[in-house]
Design a protein around this motif. Structure first.
Motif, mmCIF file in Angstrom:
data_model
loop_
_atom_site.group_PDB
_atom_site.id
_atom_site.type_symbol
_atom_site.label_atom_id
_atom_site.label_comp_id
_atom_site.label_asym_id
_atom_site.label_seq_id
_atom_site.Cartn_x
_atom_site.Cartn_y
_atom_site.Cartn_z
ATOM 1 N N SER A 168 0.823 -1.215 0.000
ATOM 2 C CA SER A 168 0.000 0.000 0.000
ATOM 3 C C SER A 168 0.848 1.252 0.000
ATOM 4 O O SER A 168 1.974 1.277 0.506
ATOM 5 N N ASP A 169 0.285 2.319 -0.544
ATOM 6 C CA ASP A 169 0.965 3.615 -0.524
ATOM 7 C C ASP A 169 1.107 4.137 0.906
ATOM 8 O O ASP A 169 2.058 4.863 1.213
ATOM 9 N N ARG A 177 6.843 3.231 -5.238
ATOM 10 C CA ARG A 177 6.367 1.914 -5.655
ATOM 11 C C ARG A 177 7.457 1.157 -6.407
ATOM 12 O O ARG A 177 7.681 -0.041 -6.177
ATOM 13 N N ARG A 183 -5.211 -2.594 1.222
ATOM 14 C CA ARG A 183 -5.312 -1.146 1.010
ATOM 15 C C ARG A 183 -4.455 -0.697 -0.167
ATOM 16 O O ARG A 183 -4.155 0.492 -0.304
ATOM 17 N N ASP A 214 -3.271 -0.287 -4.285
ATOM 18 C CA ASP A 214 -3.802 0.004 -5.606
ATOM 19 C C ASP A 214 -3.706 -1.243 -6.479
ATOM 20 O O ASP A 214 -2.669 -1.918 -6.507
ATOM 21 N N ASP A 271 -3.490 -1.814 -9.757
ATOM 22 C CA ASP A 271 -2.461 -1.851 -10.798
ATOM 23 C C ASP A 271 -1.075 -2.086 -10.204
ATOM 24 O O ASP A 271 -0.263 -2.844 -10.757
ATOM 25 N N TYR A 272 -0.801 -1.448 -9.078
ATOM 26 C CA TYR A 272 0.485 -1.656 -8.416
ATOM 27 C C TYR A 272 0.611 -3.076 -7.885
ATOM 28 O O TYR A 272 1.650 -3.718 -8.034
#
Length: 388
Positions: free
Chosen positions: A107-108, A119, A150, A152, A154-155
């Motif tokens: 998560s970011d 990332r 939590r 993204d 795509d990531y």
């Protein structure tokens, strides 16, 4: 409704000695970890996570001892996405039958506020650590995705695909903050399953902050995951982890319906739990599923009346199946049915006046907290009525 498909075997990965131990109050010595690891192996757990070798000399020594002692189960270690951590883990556990879990970041929130990296840096670090572990001959290289729920999408896809290409053959997906619902977690696992097809195995690491760890784990298994990471009694960070006994009990009864099963010896895990409680001085919970003090006990008269005729009236989960015993407890909520049962067993009159008088003396005047096992009341009745 039963499933027509053959149930699929689910791996059980136990992290009692690592995630369970890192929670407040749960410290274990290396000798404690070794004892518990051998007990877990004896009940057919597949993988036993011994610790985080780079974190302390104690974890290093515990990992070495557990790795040397296990004869069937695989040993697992945790390492950050750093070559020195990976090397230390291999020094502690060797390479054979070793599941080396590299901690990836999903998560970011964690990237920005915990690690302070991008990332791309996180992906590069995880890939490098996985390649390095592979070069050292580690039997099973793993990259776990922390805080995946939590992350993204795509990531997460890029991270999953890159570490699989780098040699990771086991990818545990963590609901680190315990924020997911079963629907959300199942959908995420289904995606990751498509991004990392076999022979890559997908694992589940769920936390219990909403009380959904077991439900989320089942959803993830049904979505295609291969194993579930558990702790004995559900101990672990904050509200804990998926409980070994809950997963195993559910699969013991719902195997056909869920299409899943394990080989864990469910009759023996209560003894492991009791030993764990002794080691970490864990208070006995009253109402915990499967292992609670009164999980198979009742003091309510209506329930007791039914159970005396047939335990199945209020007992779906059978205590003997999990190394437990059924208990009928006497409190002021108990009714007359239990007294008739006892009097008949003792060969004493069971007429209405006798039952009413005994009820008044032995049950009705109890205070709210006064509760005793049925066998204790039986002995009291024998002493008070038969001897006199």
């Amino acid at each position: 409704m039963s499933s027509n498909r053959t149930p699929r075997r689910i791996g059980i990965f136990d992290t009692t000695l690592r995630d369970g131990e890192q929670a407040p109050g749960n410290a274990m010595s290396a000798a404690d970890k070794l004892e518990l690891a051998l007990r877990l192996e004896a009940v057919n757990v597949d993988v036993i996570e011994a610790g985080f070798p780079a974190s302390s000399p104690s974890d290093f020594e515990a990992t070495r001892m557990v790795s040397d002692a296990l004869t069937r189960a695989q040993v697992s270690t945790l390492a950050r996405a750093r070559r020195d951590d990976v090397e230390t883990a291999v020094q502690a556990a060797g390479s054979r039958r070793h599941v080396l879990q590299i901690l990836g970041t999903g998560s970011d929130v964690h990237l920005r506020h915990k690690l302070g990296i991008t990332r791309q840096q996180a992906i590069d670090d995880a890939v490098d650590a996985a390649k390095f572990a592979t070069s050292l001959g580690v039997e099973t290289v793993s990259v776990g995705i922390e805080d995946a729920t939590r992350g993204d999408v795509d990531y997460l896809r890029q991270l999953t695909e890159r570490v699989a290409e780098a040699g990771a053959r086991y990818i545990p997906v963590a609901d680190t903050s315990g924020c997911a619902t079963p629907e959300e977690f199942g959908e995420l696992i289904a995606k990751i399953r498509t991004w990392a097809p076999a022979p890559v195995r997908i694992g589940l690491h769920c936390h219990n902050d909403f009380g959904l760890a077991t439900a989320n784990a089942i959803a993830g298994l049904q979505a295609g995951a291969d194993d579930v990471q558990v702790t004995v009694g559900g101990i672990g960070e904050r509200a804990g982890n998926t409980a070994l006994e809950e997963i195993c009990a559910l699969l013991a009864y719902k195997s056909d319906q869920l299409g899943l099963f394990t080989d864990v010896d469910v009759t023996a895990i209560f003894a492991v739990y009791n030993r764990l409680r002794e080691i970490i001085r864990l208070e006995e919970p009253r109402n915990k599923a499967i292992f609670g003090k009164y999980a198979f006990g009742t003091a309510a008269g209506i329930h007791q009346a039914g159970m005396l005729r047939n335990p199945a009236t209020y007992e779906y989960v059978e205590p003997a199946r999990f190394g437990r015993e059924r208990t009928l407890l006497i409190s002021r909520h108990s009714g007359r049915a239990v007294l008739r049962h006892l009097l008949a067993e003792l060969g004493l009159p069971v007429d209405t006046d006798t039952v009413d008088e005994i009820y008044r003396v032995y049950i009705a005047e109890r205070v709210e907290s006064d509760c005793e096992d049925l066998s204790v009341l039986r002995r009291r009745l024998e002493a008070d009525l038969i001897s006199h």
